[in-house]
Design a protein around this motif. Structure first.
Motif, PDB file in Angstrom:
ATOM      1  N   ALA A  13       0.820  -1.205   0.000  1.00  0.00           N
ATOM      2  CA  ALA A  13       0.000   0.000   0.000  1.00  0.00           C
ATOM      3  C   ALA A  13       0.858   1.261   0.000  1.00  0.00           C
ATOM      4  O   ALA A  13       0.542   2.252  -0.680  1.00  0.00           O
ATOM      5  CB  ALA A  13      -0.926   0.004   1.222  1.00  0.00           C
ATOM      6  N   SER A  17       0.611   3.949  -3.055  1.00  0.00           N
ATOM      7  CA  SER A  17       0.119   5.297  -2.745  1.00  0.00           C
ATOM      8  C   SER A  17       1.144   6.372  -3.055  1.00  0.00           C
ATOM      9  O   SER A  17       0.793   7.471  -3.493  1.00  0.00           O
ATOM     10  CB  SER A  17      -0.300   5.383  -1.278  1.00  0.00           C
ATOM     11  OG  SER A  17       0.799   5.101  -0.424  1.00  0.00           O
ATOM     12  N   VAL A  18       2.421   6.052  -2.865  1.00  0.00           N
ATOM     13  CA  VAL A  18       3.468   7.048  -3.110  1.00  0.00           C
ATOM     14  C   VAL A  18       3.843   7.109  -4.582  1.00  0.00           C
ATOM     15  O   VAL A  18       3.931   8.194  -5.176  1.00  0.00           O
ATOM     16  CB  VAL A  18       4.717   6.743  -2.249  1.00  0.00           C
ATOM     17  CG1 VAL A  18       5.858   7.677  -2.624  1.00  0.00           C
ATOM     18  CG2 VAL A  18       4.378   6.900  -0.767  1.00  0.00           C
ATOM     19  N   PHE A  43       0.003   7.382  -6.772  1.00  0.00           N
ATOM     20  CA  PHE A  43      -0.838   8.527  -6.456  1.00  0.00           C
ATOM     21  C   PHE A  43      -0.053   9.761  -6.004  1.00  0.00           C
ATOM     22  O   PHE A  43      -0.610  10.847  -5.900  1.00  0.00           O
ATOM     23  CB  PHE A  43      -1.866   8.155  -5.379  1.00  0.00           C
ATOM     24  CG  PHE A  43      -2.821   7.072  -5.814  1.00  0.00           C
ATOM     25  CD1 PHE A  43      -3.867   7.371  -6.683  1.00  0.00           C
ATOM     26  CD2 PHE A  43      -2.672   5.771  -5.365  1.00  0.00           C
ATOM     27  CE1 PHE A  43      -4.750   6.376  -7.096  1.00  0.00           C
ATOM     28  CE2 PHE A  43      -3.545   4.774  -5.769  1.00  0.00           C
ATOM     29  CZ  PHE A  43      -4.588   5.080  -6.639  1.00  0.00           C
ATOM     30  N   TRP A  64       1.230  10.507  -3.088  1.00  0.00           N
ATOM     31  CA  TRP A  64       0.945  11.003  -1.737  1.00  0.00           C
ATOM     32  C   TRP A  64       2.239  11.197  -0.950  1.00  0.00           C
ATOM     33  O   TRP A  64       3.269  10.610  -1.268  1.00  0.00           O
ATOM     34  CB  TRP A  64       0.028  10.023  -1.004  1.00  0.00           C
ATOM     35  CG  TRP A  64      -1.354   9.934  -1.607  1.00  0.00           C
ATOM     36  CD1 TRP A  64      -1.871  10.729  -2.584  1.00  0.00           C
ATOM     37  CD2 TRP A  64      -2.369   8.972  -1.292  1.00  0.00           C
ATOM     38  NE1 TRP A  64      -3.146  10.350  -2.905  1.00  0.00           N
ATOM     39  CE2 TRP A  64      -3.496   9.269  -2.130  1.00  0.00           C
ATOM     40  CE3 TRP A  64      -2.456   7.909  -0.408  1.00  0.00           C
ATOM     41  CZ2 TRP A  64      -4.664   8.537  -2.076  1.00  0.00           C
ATOM     42  CZ3 TRP A  64      -3.627   7.173  -0.352  1.00  0.00           C
ATOM     43  CH2 TRP A  64      -4.720   7.486  -1.168  1.00  0.00           C
ATOM     44  N   VAL A  95       2.055   8.974   4.738  1.00  0.00           N
ATOM     45  CA  VAL A  95       1.568   7.642   4.365  1.00  0.00           C
ATOM     46  C   VAL A  95       2.179   6.563   5.258  1.00  0.00           C
ATOM     47  O   VAL A  95       1.470   5.709   5.806  1.00  0.00           O
ATOM     48  CB  VAL A  95       1.875   7.352   2.882  1.00  0.00           C
ATOM     49  CG1 VAL A  95       1.688   5.858   2.574  1.00  0.00           C
ATOM     50  CG2 VAL A  95       0.979   8.174   1.980  1.00  0.00           C
TER      51      VAL A  95
END
Length: 419
Positions: free
Chosen positions: A233, A237-238, A241, A243, A248
């Motif tokens: 995850a 996510s990094v 996306f 983030w 995170v």
């Protein structure tokens, strides 16, 4: 004595005292920021501490906290055994598996990937008659190959600093240049040393005999699944996306700690506080240097050499020699700070210079006095440690001699192409 000269002298003392007495240079940086900022520049505490990088602090803590879970509960060992099965147990391929694993782990934020993989790699080499020195070198080169990914500690540190200094970060070249450089060095090491018997500990014969018995492969347990999901995850996510990696990783770590409070407490002890202090302390003092005008003063001296690429070559050799005895991150931060005005002139390509600096300052990390080298040596069997140490010194010396010069080509090529 001018404020600029005082700042340079204090900076030199930081490196000397930190190396000589083995004191965290970040702690010295905080003291230097207070001393120079308060006594020389007459700043209030909130002023000389204003350079403390809060966002980078969160990133460092989050990354090392999250990987603390993976290191403690055996997820890393499970992944290694999956890789062994993937190559069908072929021992000749395994040094490259350890190279890849170390590169991936540090690229994802596991700052001490060498400490995680080295004991597994050296034990495997010892039991299977693989050259241990070659295997250890591939582990370190793997770490250096992945160290400058956009979501690694090194990569985030450099790219953020460039952006805040008004320079355009080049995350792709910063990652690819050290990766390819270390891949080539690892290939040369493998071809030269793979057929040599290497070091043999007193217990190697017994280990080789017992290895003939099948080992029980570890299976992914129920308490390891959340950690593995968390790592996936984090990467998605990094990378996908975009983030913030600090927020995170801290969020995922909190979720894992809520699932298992005891695991969360144990993982917190894995947070690399020494590295966090090192980076934040050095950057805090660099901010004071900038306020005092020292950066511009030193850069003017560098530019006075008259040949920008020659000045860059001198900086690279200085970085390599100091880094062999001290922290790579510390010297990278200092040199980039000193080179910012020098780079703003446009005489040297920013992306090429930074990528070459990353190579020059880290290629010597096989030195037993550097963090990666020390972690590697700590996992060598005591009966061969002295000889291993001498081989590391020889290889580190070779890297100090040729590494920065070869890295300089990386900085020079963009200039030649655009000339």
């Amino acid at each position: 004595m001018s404020a600029e000269l005082i700042c340079v002298i204090v900076l030199g003392l930081m490196f000397v005292i930190g190396t000589w007495r083995d004191i965290n240079m970040g702690l010295l940086g905080f003291i230097a920021a207070a001393g120079v900022g308060g006594l020389v520049l007459h700043q209030a505490p909130e002023e000389f501490l204003s350079g403390f990088p809060v966002d980078l602090f969160l990133t460092l803590v989050g990354l090392t906290y999250l990987f603390g879970f993976a290191q403690n509960n055996g997820v890393i060992e499970v992944i290694v055994h999956w890789c062994v099965k993937l190559v069908g147990g072929r021992t000749a391929v395994m040094p490259w598996i350890f190279f890849a694993l170390t590169a991936i782990l540090i690229a994802l934020g596991a700052l001490f990937a060498v400490a995680i993989i080295a004991p597994l790699a050296l034990t495997f080499a010892r039991r299977n008659g693989v050259n241990q020195f070659m295997t250890g070198l591939l582990v370190v080169h793997g770490a250096l190959a992945g160290a400058f990914s956009p979501i690694s500690v090194y990569g985030i540190f450099i790219n953020d600093y460039l952006a805040k200094s008004g320079l355009t970060p080049t995350p792709v070249s910063l990652f690819l240049a050290p990766f390819l450089f270390n891949l080539v060095f690892a290939l040369v090491v493998y071809l030269v040393l793979r057929n040599r018997s290497g070091l043999r500990a007193a217990e190697d014969t017994a280990l080789s005999t017992s290895e003939s018995e099948p080992e029980e492969s570890p299976r992914l347990s129920r308490n390891q699944i959340p950690t593995l999901v968390g790592l996936v995850a984090m990467a998605v996510s990094v990378v996908v996306f975009g983030w913030d990696v600090g927020l995170v990783t801290i969020t995922i770590s909190i979720v894992l700690a809520a699932i298992s409070p005891s695991a969360g407490k144990a993982a917190m002890s894995r947070v690399s506080w020494s590295v966090v202090i090192l980076i934040t302390g050095v950057l805090t003092y660099i901010a004071v240097l900038e306020e005092a005008g020292t950066v511009e003063w030193v850069s003017a001296g560098i530019s006075a050499i008259g040949i920008p690429l020659l000045a860059a070559l001198l900086l690279f050799y200085m970085s390599g020699l100091i880094s062999a005895l001290a922290s790579s991150l510390a010297i990278i931060g200092v040199v980039i700070a000193l080179a910012v005005p020098f780079l703003e002139s446009g005489d040297v390509h920013v992306g090429g210079f930074v990528a070459a600096l990353a190579i020059a300052a880290t290629i010597v990390d096989i030195s037993p006095f550097s963090t990666n080298g020390a972690m590697l040596l700590a996992n060598v069997h005591p009966t061969v440690r002295d000889r291993y140490y001498r081989q590391m010194i020889g290889y580190a010396g070779l890297m100090c001699l040729i590494g920065p010069g070869l890295a300089w080509v990386v900085a020079a090529v963009p200039t030649w192409v655009t000339a």
